[in-house]
Design an enzyme around this catalytic site. Structure first.
Site, PDB file in Angstrom:
ATOM      1  N   GLU A   1       7.593   0.998   7.835  1.00 32.64           N
ATOM      2  CA  GLU A   1       8.510  -0.133   7.842  1.00 32.64           C
ATOM      3  C   GLU A   1       9.443   0.060   6.644  1.00 32.64           C
ATOM      4  O   GLU A   1       8.959   0.252   5.523  1.00 32.64           O
ATOM      5  CB  GLU A   1       7.705  -1.427   7.696  1.00 32.64           C
ATOM      6  CG  GLU A   1       8.569  -2.649   7.832  1.00 32.64           C
ATOM      7  CD  GLU A   1       7.810  -3.952   7.613  1.00 32.64           C
ATOM      8  OE1 GLU A   1       6.567  -3.937   7.563  1.00 32.64           O
ATOM      9  OE2 GLU A   1       8.494  -4.976   7.477  1.00 32.64           O
TER      10      GLU A   1
ATOM     11  N   ARG B   1      -7.715   4.120   5.049  1.00 34.42           N
ATOM     12  CA  ARG B   1      -6.539   4.258   4.208  1.00 34.42           C
ATOM     13  C   ARG B   1      -6.943   4.878   2.886  1.00 34.42           C
ATOM     14  O   ARG B   1      -8.114   4.846   2.491  1.00 34.42           O
ATOM     15  CB  ARG B   1      -5.824   2.921   4.009  1.00 34.42           C
ATOM     16  CG  ARG B   1      -6.656   1.845   3.338  1.00 34.42           C
ATOM     17  CD  ARG B   1      -5.956   0.488   3.391  1.00 34.42           C
ATOM     18  NE  ARG B   1      -4.765   0.453   2.578  1.00 34.42           N
ATOM     19  CZ  ARG B   1      -3.537   0.197   3.045  1.00 34.42           C
ATOM     20  NH1 ARG B   1      -3.351  -0.034   4.318  1.00 34.42           N
ATOM     21  NH2 ARG B   1      -2.517   0.163   2.237  1.00 34.42           N
TER      22      ARG B   1
ATOM     23  N   LYS C   1       3.022  -1.564  -0.870  1.00 32.16           N
ATOM     24  CA  LYS C   1       4.446  -1.711  -1.175  1.00 32.16           C
ATOM     25  C   LYS C   1       4.745  -3.067  -1.814  1.00 32.16           C
ATOM     26  O   LYS C   1       5.570  -3.175  -2.714  1.00 32.16           O
ATOM     27  CB  LYS C   1       5.260  -1.569   0.112  1.00 32.16           C
ATOM     28  CG  LYS C   1       5.491  -0.122   0.488  1.00 32.16           C
ATOM     29  CD  LYS C   1       6.321  -0.011   1.747  1.00 32.16           C
ATOM     30  CE  LYS C   1       5.494  -0.334   2.965  1.00 32.16           C
ATOM     31  NZ  LYS C   1       6.145   0.007   4.231  1.00 32.16           N
TER      32      LYS C   1
END
Ligand code: ATP
Ligand code: MG
Length: 561
Positions: free
Chosen positions: A35, A262, A272
């Site tokens: 994104e 992850r 982020k």
């Protein structure tokens, strides 16, 4: 990529190999779907290496770079460019396969009308607050929205008017009609579309309704013919919705979603949203601050793409979340730079040495090897004269027990030059601070050994006073003082390491570095690996970022006492 970077077979690669073996797919297609709402971080490197890595390993396979740009208020073109740049830098290529979810907005909209027409979606007018209340909890089922049984025609009409801009933000949503009693909260009539009168960085004002991620993602995957949609574990609970979406739409195919753990890295944060806070609150100089775990920061710090790929290979791909020690990342970059970085001499905290028996007007060009273990990397000239600078900590007036470097009356080797012996210590009369050392040299020791066979215990680096180039050196330490700054109750920002950056302004480096190429890597002998700063370095005034130290046995000895 070099051949020694072969990938081990993880559970995802095993699935893919099996799918190929039974002829399920002719061609493997993966995607990396960031994104564009921030810079990529080291966690994304894991996903990039996995998705693009699989494409590289399999013939006819490919990996798409797709921007998941469904949230116009948080996304920017700047992020798109940095992400492309980062992926390329890591050594991967999407070829012609660059996509944007926003390119599918029209198709995604048509699919929404399809869901409405088939009675699988409805327009809901509940306020955000009521929607939450109706949703239930993990232990209690939700309640059906009073708008759930709206007739198809009314839903279609309202949905079209939503897109026509008739209603303000937040007044209505389109929801999937699934199951308000589902044990999986994601299946309790999730929102598919919301009203948002916001300009999109690519589609401008064409749309005032935007599709949600969970609805957009499976459709984008299917439209691109993705075979394996690899994502992180937190999406496991979303997989039923992924599959529901594709089961209820006439999409060209139904990709398989597979989740993997992850990457979490010690002494840093990989989110982020959190990294943005560090930038906005001024804890770092920007997304590309060399202390940041962003790919831009890591790159500026001096980490190499090969080191990151090797790191991702070593951590592997598993189904269970874990914390990876940042020391492993440091190990990987040392390993890579040890092979490739040219060795040079730089003095971080200079102490002047006057060689009293060396002729005043003389300069010699001595020969230094660029990489002592790799003669193929060549040699260079290093000027030597009567005055040189050595590292302040390479001298001790009263040497400690295991200190083998320079001390009064003691002889050491100057790297690539001569043996010198400390004859006199000159101090400031008032402060008592050591200003310079007076030494003598033995002309017969050029090349590093004495004809009479006498030995010295220490070899130290130096820079000629007449030729040294002033440099700025930035020493970095871990960004957080806590191994897992995210673990406790406290705001992670309270654990920012106040000593994570030390700027040294009075350093001297050998003249070969005067115009060092920004981004190039060096080993300062005995000190560590350094990278010429890509933003602030200038010809004649280089700036070096310390990438990583060399292992320091002296510090260990000192700690032992
Ligand atoms: P963040 O939590 O930092 O905002 P994100 O998951 O929202 O990350 P995206 O841009 O949506 O960021 O991620 C793109 C891809 O990278 C996704 O497939 C995501 O699963 C993957 N990814 C993100 N963070 C990690 C991580 N720490 N380790 C491995 N893969 C990751
Ligand atoms: Mg995300």
């Amino acid at each position: 990529m070099t051949s020694d970077e072969t990938q081990s077979q993880d559970f995802i690669r095993t699935i893919i190999a099996d799918d190929l073996a039974i002829g399920k797919h002719e061609q493997i297609v993966t995607r990396f779907p960031p994104e564009p709402n921030g810079y990529l971080h080291i966690g994304h490197a894991k996903s990039i290496c996995l998705n693009f890595g699989i494409a590289k390993e399999n013939t006819k396979a490919r990996c798409h770079l797709r921007f998941d740009d469904t949230n116009p208020t948080k996304e920017e073109q700047e992020y798109v460019e940095s992400i492309k740049d980062n992926v390329r830098w890591l050594g991967f290529d999407w070829g012609e396969h660059l996509y944007f979810a926003s390119d599918y907005f029209e198709q995604i909209y048509q699919y929404a009308e399809h869901l409405i027409t088939t009675g699988k979606a409805y327009v809901c007018d509940l306020s955000a607050e009521d929607t939450r209340a109706y949703r239930g909890t993990l232990t209690e089922p939700g309640k059906n929205s009073p708008y759930r049984d709206r007739p198809v025609a009314e839903n279609l009409d309202l949905f079209r008017r939503m897109q026509a801009g008739e209603f303000p933000d937040g007044t209505r949503v389109l929801r999937a009609k699934i199951d308000m009693a589902s044990g999986n909260m994601n299946m309790r009539d999730p929102v598919l579309y919301r009203i948002l009168h916001a300009s999109h960085h690519r589609t401008g004002d064409t749309w005032c309704i935007y599709p949600m991620y969970d609805y957009t993602h499976p459709i984008s995957d299917a439209l691109e013919g993705i075979t394996h949609s690899l994502c992180t574990l937190e999406f496991a609970d979303h997989r039923p919705l992924y599959d529901w979406t594709l089961d209820n739409l006439p999409t060209p195919c139904h990709p398989r979603q597979i989740e993997f753990a992850r990457l979490n890295l010690s002494y840093t944060v990989v989110s982020k949203r959190k990294l943005l806070q560090l930038v906005n609150d001024g804890h770092v100089s920007g997304w590309d601050d060399p202390r940041m775990p962003t790919l831009s920061g890591i790159r500026r710090r001096g980490y190499t793409p090969a080191a990151l790929r090797s790191f991702c290979d070593k951590i592997g791909v598993a189904k269970k979340d874990s914390m990876v020690d940042v020391a492993l990342l440091e190990h990987c970059v040392r390993d890579d730079l040890n092979e490739t970085a040219v060795r040079v001499m730089g003095v971080l905290a200079p102490l002047k040495v006057v060689i009293t028996n060396y002729p005043e007007d003389r300069t010699e060009n001595l020969t230094a090897q660029n990489h002592p273990q790799k003669p193929e990397l060549g040699e260079r000239a290093v000027p030597f004269g009567r005055e040189v600078y050595i590292e302040r900590e390479d001298f001790m007036e009263e040497p400690a027990k295991k200190f083998f470097r320079l001390a009064p009356g003691r002889e050491v080797r100057l790297r690539y030059a001569y043996f010198i012996k400390c004859e006199k210590v000159i101090k400031d009369e008032i402060s008592g601070e050591i200003i310079e050392l007076h030494c003598t040299y033995d002309p017969a020791t050029l090349g590093g050994s004495a004809p009479d066979g006498r030995k010295v215990k220490g070899t130290i680096h130096w820079v000629s006073a007449a030729h040294g180039v002033p440099a700025e050196v930035r020493l970095y330490d871990r960004l957080f003082t806590e191994e897992n700054p995210d673990a406790g109750e406290a705001d992670f920002k309270t654990f920012v390491n106040p000593e994570s950056l030390l700027v040294l302004n009075n350093c001297l480096v050998e003249p070969s570095l005067a115009n060092a190429q920004p981004g190039s890597h060096y080993q300062f002998e005995r000190q560590g690996y350094f990278c010429v700063d890509i933003l602030d370095s200038q010809d004649g005034k280089p700036v070096f970022n310390r990438t990583v130290t060399l292992r320091d046995t002296w510090e260990k000895e000192k700690a032992k006492g």
